[in-house]
Scaffold this active site. Structure first.
Site, PDB file in Angstrom:
ATOM      1  N   LEU A  51     -22.122  21.427 -34.883  1.00  0.00           N
ATOM      2  CA  LEU A  51     -23.598  20.936 -34.601  1.00  0.00           C
ATOM      3  C   LEU A  51     -24.460  21.078 -36.061  1.00  0.00           C
ATOM      4  CD1 LEU A  51     -24.132  21.750 -31.012  1.00  0.00           C
ATOM      5  CD2 LEU A  51     -23.433  19.831 -31.731  1.00  0.00           C
ATOM      6  N   ASP A  52     -25.302  20.361 -36.261  1.00  0.00           N
ATOM      7  CA  ASP A  52     -26.389  20.614 -37.352  1.00  0.00           C
ATOM      8  C   ASP A  52     -27.335  21.831 -36.832  1.00  0.00           C
ATOM      9  OD1 ASP A  52     -25.663  18.447 -38.617  1.00  0.00           O
ATOM     10  OD2 ASP A  52     -27.135  17.150 -38.150  1.00  0.00           O
ATOM     11  N   LYS A  53     -27.818  22.635 -37.920  1.00  0.00           N
ATOM     12  CA  LYS A  53     -28.636  23.650 -37.467  1.00  0.00           C
ATOM     13  C   LYS A  53     -29.748  23.397 -36.421  1.00  0.00           C
ATOM     14  CE  LYS A  53     -31.578  27.116 -39.917  1.00  0.00           C
ATOM     15  NZ  LYS A  53     -32.141  27.618 -41.294  1.00  0.00           N
ATOM     16  N   THR A  63     -29.781  21.240 -34.197  1.00  0.00           N
ATOM     17  CA  THR A  63     -29.387  20.702 -33.172  1.00  0.00           C
ATOM     18  C   THR A  63     -28.964  21.845 -32.184  1.00  0.00           C
ATOM     19  OG1 THR A  63     -28.443  18.716 -34.067  1.00  0.00           O
ATOM     20  CG2 THR A  63     -27.697  19.173 -31.912  1.00  0.00           C
TER      21      THR A  63
END
Length: 226
Positions: free
Chosen positions: A55-57, A59
């Site tokens: 997951l993106d930072k 998110t």
């Protein structure tokens, strides 16, 4: 982010082959300035773990970590074959060009690490979504990606004029967090159906969305018409 890093990570589901944990918003998946999500999980659970998706930072939400090489390899195949259904919750305070449907297009690198959606579809990012208005000026979105491109959902909503609330990289209105959350997972593991949801635990707008009566239709997202 120091408070979130220091707290114990929430283990949502435990299996002999994998864990499903909650990643807090603002925590890197891989170690950068400090220990990342995987390292913190390994320290907490006292064993080697294998990342099989990320997951993106910005998110938050559900993420699978495999407990052995064999299950890691199996998950990698499942993700490649899109055999794991993922569902996300997002919020925007911008009026979208459409309120539900498909968003398809190739993605290309843009400025400062961001991406943009193209009209071509040679190797497209594919997303389907529904939305609801839970208060004046704000809409909640439930999204199902059918591909796994970097920043896919953030770019998808930006492309329909609904940049995610708090997503500075994609011109979202400033907020105390980026309102993108990995809400649910559904997949078959060795004949066992795994279905999990996890409501976001940070963000006032998420709390308002969840309290809205129409949110009930999203409580079992795999039952929606995808």
């Amino acid at each position: 982010m120091s408070e979130q890093v220091s707290k114990i990570l929430n283990v949502v589901y435990t299996h002999n082959d994998f864990y499903i944990l909650e990643k807090p918003a603002g925590l890197n998946f891989h170690s950068e300035e400090g220990p990342g999500f995987v390292v913190l999980a390994e320290q907490q659970l006292s064993q080697k773990l294998y990342g099989v998706h990320r997951l993106d930072k910005v998110t938050s939400g559900l993420i699978i970590l495999a407990r052995n090489k064999a299950s890691a390899a199996a998950f990698t195949v499942m993700f490649t074959e899109h055999a794991i259904n993922k569902f996300y919750l997002a919020i925007s305070d911008a009026k979208p060009k459409k309120k539900q449907g498909w968003i398809k297009g190739d993605m290309a690198k843009s400025r400062r690490g961001s991406f943009k959606l193209l009209t071509s579809t040679l190797n497209p990012a594919i997303t389907r979504f529904y939305s609801l208005s839970y208060k004046p000026g704000f809409r909640g979105y439930i999204l199902k990606p059918y591909s796994g491109k970097t920043h896919q959902l953030r770019v998808a909503l930006k492309s329909v004029g609904a940049a995610i609330f708090g997503d500075a990289m994609y011109s979202g209105t400033p907020s105390n967090r980026t309102y993108l959350h990995a809400y649910a997972l559904s997949f078959l593991w060795q004949g066992e159906q795994i279905q999990l949801t996890l409501l976001p635990d940070s963000g006032d707008e998420y709390l308002a969305l969840i309290k809205h009566q129409d949110f009930q239709a999203w409580q079992s997202p795999w039952q929606l018409d995808w």
